[in-house]
Design a protein around this motif. Sequence first.
Motif, PDB file in Angstrom:
ATOM      1  N   LEU A   1      38.296 -47.234  72.838  1.00 45.87           N
ATOM      2  CA  LEU A   1      37.514 -48.171  72.456  1.00 45.87           C
ATOM      3  C   LEU A   1      37.134 -49.209  74.051  1.00 45.87           C
ATOM      4  O   LEU A   1      37.492 -49.472  74.786  1.00 45.87           O
ATOM      5  CB  LEU A   1      37.666 -49.678  71.909  1.00 45.87           C
ATOM      6  N   ASN A   2      35.910 -49.361  74.601  1.00 42.93           N
ATOM      7  CA  ASN A   2      34.920 -49.385  75.627  1.00 42.93           C
ATOM      8  C   ASN A   2      34.247 -51.014  75.553  1.00 42.93           C
ATOM      9  O   ASN A   2      33.687 -51.265  73.500  1.00 42.93           O
ATOM     10  CB  ASN A   2      33.799 -49.080  75.829  1.00 42.93           C
ATOM     11  N   VAL A   3      34.921 -51.964  75.799  1.00 45.31           N
ATOM     12  CA  VAL A   3      34.191 -53.218  75.435  1.00 45.31           C
ATOM     13  C   VAL A   3      33.545 -53.490  76.838  1.00 45.31           C
ATOM     14  O   VAL A   3      34.581 -53.993  77.488  1.00 45.31           O
ATOM     15  CB  VAL A   3      35.386 -54.119  74.595  1.00 45.31           C
ATOM     16  N   GLY A   4      32.869 -54.490  76.923  1.00 41.03           N
ATOM     17  CA  GLY A   4      32.368 -55.310  78.028  1.00 41.03           C
ATOM     18  C   GLY A   4      31.579 -56.763  77.521  1.00 41.03           C
ATOM     19  O   GLY A   4      32.245 -57.360  76.142  1.00 41.03           O
ATOM     20  N   ILE A   5      32.675 -57.485  78.965  1.00 46.27           N
ATOM     21  CA  ILE A   5      32.718 -58.686  79.362  1.00 46.27           C
ATOM     22  C   ILE A   5      31.644 -58.594  80.067  1.00 46.27           C
ATOM     23  O   ILE A   5      31.973 -58.469  81.100  1.00 46.27           O
ATOM     24  CB  ILE A   5      34.303 -59.021  79.297  1.00 46.27           C
ATOM     25  N   LEU A   6      30.327 -59.946  79.479  1.00 47.83           N
ATOM     26  CA  LEU A   6      29.703 -60.815  80.710  1.00 47.83           C
ATOM     27  C   LEU A   6      29.906 -62.248  80.557  1.00 47.83           C
ATOM     28  O   LEU A   6      30.014 -63.235  79.512  1.00 47.83           O
ATOM     29  CB  LEU A   6      28.606 -60.603  79.735  1.00 47.83           C
ATOM     30  N   GLN A   7      30.382 -62.686  81.523  1.00 52.43           N
ATOM     31  CA  GLN A   7      30.432 -64.250  81.828  1.00 52.43           C
ATOM     32  C   GLN A   7      29.695 -64.676  82.640  1.00 52.43           C
ATOM     33  O   GLN A   7      29.076 -64.419  84.219  1.00 52.43           O
ATOM     34  CB  GLN A   7      32.270 -64.479  82.320  1.00 52.43           C
ATOM     35  N   ILE A   8      28.810 -66.123  83.092  1.00 50.42           N
ATOM     36  CA  ILE A   8      28.063 -66.578  83.758  1.00 50.42           C
ATOM     37  C   ILE A   8      28.654 -67.129  85.266  1.00 50.42           C
ATOM     38  O   ILE A   8      28.050 -66.927  85.867  1.00 50.42           O
ATOM     39  CB  ILE A   8      27.416 -68.159  82.774  1.00 50.42           C
ATOM     40  N   VAL A   9      29.760 -67.604  85.251  1.00 50.87           N
ATOM     41  CA  VAL A   9      30.206 -68.229  86.268  1.00 50.87           C
ATOM     42  C   VAL A   9      32.154 -68.623  86.139  1.00 50.87           C
ATOM     43  O   VAL A   9      32.483 -68.351  85.473  1.00 50.87           O
ATOM     44  CB  VAL A   9      29.646 -70.182  86.324  1.00 50.87           C
TER      45      VAL A   9
ATOM     46  N   LEU B   1      25.861 -53.889  80.750  1.00 53.63           N
ATOM     47  CA  LEU B   1      26.623 -53.411  79.449  1.00 53.63           C
ATOM     48  C   LEU B   1      26.162 -53.579  78.570  1.00 53.63           C
ATOM     49  O   LEU B   1      26.727 -52.213  77.557  1.00 53.63           O
ATOM     50  CB  LEU B   1      26.889 -54.808  79.381  1.00 53.63           C
ATOM     51  N   THR B   2      25.011 -53.086  78.500  1.00 49.16           N
ATOM     52  CA  THR B   2      24.166 -53.280  76.835  1.00 49.16           C
ATOM     53  C   THR B   2      23.537 -51.268  77.152  1.00 49.16           C
ATOM     54  O   THR B   2      23.243 -50.295  76.574  1.00 49.16           O
ATOM     55  CB  THR B   2      22.822 -54.012  76.942  1.00 49.16           C
ATOM     56  N   GLN B   3      23.228 -51.014  78.118  1.00 50.45           N
ATOM     57  CA  GLN B   3      23.120 -49.351  78.583  1.00 50.45           C
ATOM     58  C   GLN B   3      24.117 -48.874  78.217  1.00 50.45           C
ATOM     59  O   GLN B   3      24.325 -47.710  78.341  1.00 50.45           O
ATOM     60  CB  GLN B   3      22.105 -49.104  80.078  1.00 50.45           C
ATOM     61  N   LYS B   4      24.927 -49.151  78.724  1.00 57.75           N
ATOM     62  CA  LYS B   4      26.884 -48.522  78.545  1.00 57.75           C
ATOM     63  C   LYS B   4      26.676 -48.095  77.027  1.00 57.75           C
ATOM     64  O   LYS B   4      26.600 -49.163  76.311  1.00 57.75           O
ATOM     65  CB  LYS B   4      27.821 -48.690  79.358  1.00 57.75           C
ATOM     66  N   LYS B   5      28.187 -47.290  77.092  1.00 59.33           N
ATOM     67  CA  LYS B   5      27.970 -47.414  75.670  1.00 59.33           C
ATOM     68  C   LYS B   5      29.708 -47.951  75.120  1.00 59.33           C
ATOM     69  O   LYS B   5      30.679 -47.242  75.125  1.00 59.33           O
ATOM     70  CB  LYS B   5      28.354 -46.045  75.016  1.00 59.33           C
ATOM     71  N   ASN B   6      29.188 -49.086  74.661  1.00 54.91           N
ATOM     72  CA  ASN B   6      30.322 -49.594  74.478  1.00 54.91           C
ATOM     73  C   ASN B   6      29.901 -50.250  73.318  1.00 54.91           C
ATOM     74  O   ASN B   6      29.587 -50.417  72.425  1.00 54.91           O
ATOM     75  CB  ASN B   6      30.150 -51.200  75.256  1.00 54.91           C
ATOM     76  N   ASP B   7      31.664 -50.346  72.573  1.00 58.85           N
ATOM     77  CA  ASP B   7      31.703 -50.332  71.476  1.00 58.85           C
ATOM     78  C   ASP B   7      31.275 -51.511  71.056  1.00 58.85           C
ATOM     79  O   ASP B   7      31.120 -52.346  69.540  1.00 58.85           O
ATOM     80  CB  ASP B   7      33.159 -50.324  70.320  1.00 58.85           C
TER      81      ASP B   7
ATOM     82  N   ALA C   1      22.236 -60.866  74.390  1.00 64.93           N
ATOM     83  CA  ALA C   1      21.211 -60.521  72.659  1.00 64.93           C
ATOM     84  C   ALA C   1      19.800 -60.245  72.617  1.00 64.93           C
ATOM     85  O   ALA C   1      19.461 -59.240  72.176  1.00 64.93           O
ATOM     86  CB  ALA C   1      21.036 -62.239  71.886  1.00 64.93           C
ATOM     87  N   LYS C   2      19.215 -60.504  74.728  1.00 68.57           N
ATOM     88  CA  LYS C   2      17.704 -60.018  74.873  1.00 68.57           C
ATOM     89  C   LYS C   2      17.557 -58.487  75.220  1.00 68.57           C
ATOM     90  O   LYS C   2      16.735 -58.364  74.455  1.00 68.57           O
ATOM     91  CB  LYS C   2      17.481 -60.861  75.705  1.00 68.57           C
ATOM     92  N   LYS C   3      18.741 -58.028  75.390  1.00 71.98           N
ATOM     93  CA  LYS C   3      18.882 -56.778  75.696  1.00 71.98           C
ATOM     94  C   LYS C   3      18.889 -55.506  74.835  1.00 71.98           C
ATOM     95  O   LYS C   3      18.720 -54.276  75.379  1.00 71.98           O
ATOM     96  CB  LYS C   3      20.158 -56.697  77.135  1.00 71.98           C
ATOM     97  N   THR C   4      19.821 -55.983  73.152  1.00 72.28           N
ATOM     98  CA  THR C   4      20.817 -55.274  72.789  1.00 72.28           C
ATOM     99  C   THR C   4      20.226 -55.511  71.578  1.00 72.28           C
ATOM    100  O   THR C   4      20.864 -56.729  71.067  1.00 72.28           O
ATOM    101  CB  THR C   4      21.661 -54.512  73.091  1.00 72.28           C
ATOM    102  N   LYS C   5      19.662 -54.847  70.401  1.00 74.39           N
ATOM    103  CA  LYS C   5      19.701 -55.636  68.532  1.00 74.39           C
ATOM    104  C   LYS C   5      20.707 -55.057  67.952  1.00 74.39           C
ATOM    105  O   LYS C   5      21.065 -55.089  66.747  1.00 74.39           O
ATOM    106  CB  LYS C   5      18.196 -55.965  68.503  1.00 74.39           C
ATOM    107  N   THR C   6      21.414 -53.907  68.181  1.00 80.31           N
ATOM    108  CA  THR C   6      22.243 -52.131  67.698  1.00 80.31           C
ATOM    109  C   THR C   6      23.930 -52.501  68.463  1.00 80.31           C
ATOM    110  O   THR C   6      24.429 -53.031  67.685  1.00 80.31           O
ATOM    111  CB  THR C   6      21.865 -51.328  67.872  1.00 80.31           C
ATOM    112  N   THR C   7      23.635 -52.804  69.362  1.00 77.98           N
ATOM    113  CA  THR C   7      25.716 -53.118  69.928  1.00 77.98           C
ATOM    114  C   THR C   7      25.950 -54.264  69.640  1.00 77.98           C
ATOM    115  O   THR C   7      25.380 -55.328  69.702  1.00 77.98           O
ATOM    116  CB  THR C   7      25.561 -53.166  71.607  1.00 77.98           C
ATOM    117  N   PRO C   8      26.938 -54.498  69.067  1.00 74.49           N
ATOM    118  CA  PRO C   8      27.557 -55.796  67.843  1.00 74.49           C
ATOM    119  C   PRO C   8      28.236 -56.915  69.330  1.00 74.49           C
ATOM    120  O   PRO C   8      28.361 -56.080  70.031  1.00 74.49           O
ATOM    121  CB  PRO C   8      28.825 -55.301  67.856  1.00 74.49           C
TER     122      PRO C   8
END
Length: 322
Positions: free
Chosen positions: A32-40, A90-96, A110-117
């Motif tokens: 499973l590929n899981v991306g994580i984005l944190q502001i600070v 993160l949205t371009q890579k195939k994250n589950d 949310a602005k970058k993808t409307k399909t990836t959960p």
Amino acid sequence: MKKYLVGLLTIAMTALILVGCSNNASASDKTLNVGILQIVPHGSLDAARKGFKSELNKEVKAHDKSIKINYNYQNAQGDQSNLNSMAQQLTQKKNDLILGIATPSAQALAKKTKTTPIVVTAVTNLKSAGLVKNDEKPATNVTGTKDLGPVDKQLKLLKSLTKNNKPIGVMYNSSEENSVLQVKMVKKYAKNHNLKLNIVSVTSTNDVASAVSGMADKVSGIYLPTDNLMASSMKTIGKKAQAAKLPVVTGSIEMAEDGGTATYGINYNDLGKQTAKMAYQILINKKKPQNMAVETSHTLRLYVNKNNAKALGIKPDKIQKP
């Protein structure tokens, strides 16, 4: 006979290819590929991330020990341009699935993808942030957990720690949507309870120390909402407030640990774990974020920073849940 042998060979090779394809599909299904984005980076958001990872690992392992999780963690270090480019990656890579920690991260994803959960945490209000249609049924590819604490009870707690009738100081970052929302709640509570306020907004860590010094003689205590800038500056705020003998009640437990006096609020590690359970439902049970209600924290706790309380002349065991 030759034709017969060739036919057998063709069938055998086709079978091998199909088996190989089947094995490859099986192998990919075990990761499973899981991306994580944190502001600070700061205590509260770091705790949410760690809680999320530990709980998701635990839940997936209990389901199937052979499944591996690859995490792709990105931290924008408080820089908006970094945030946008990292969200793009993160949205371009195939994250589950992708986890967005704090409102700016969630919005960038949310602005970058409307399909990836996307699951989010440490967001005060998903609807006002434009992430969902409503909390009960998001109707977007986003769901998650809110970190809105009991502002009224936190203010009541602060009032119980103050020693005079000076106004309550409130410090926040006006550029953070989540903080603006909480300050509106503070104002409403103050109006209903005849409480005077001294509200100060800062937008840079460079201004925090002077802001605390500026309100030191004018207030009886300081309230800090769950605000990324305030959370990042807790050590500075704690030292300045303690020197001025001012109690500080914070929006989260981690903030109080880093320099506040007390809080009745959210533990972000617990909130991260709660978010992981939602991610598990999406990754393993194939639920859709569109139909998963946004959740609030299952647990609120009284936390007292004993060292800070003692330094202010307050007996820690005398501090009660509001």
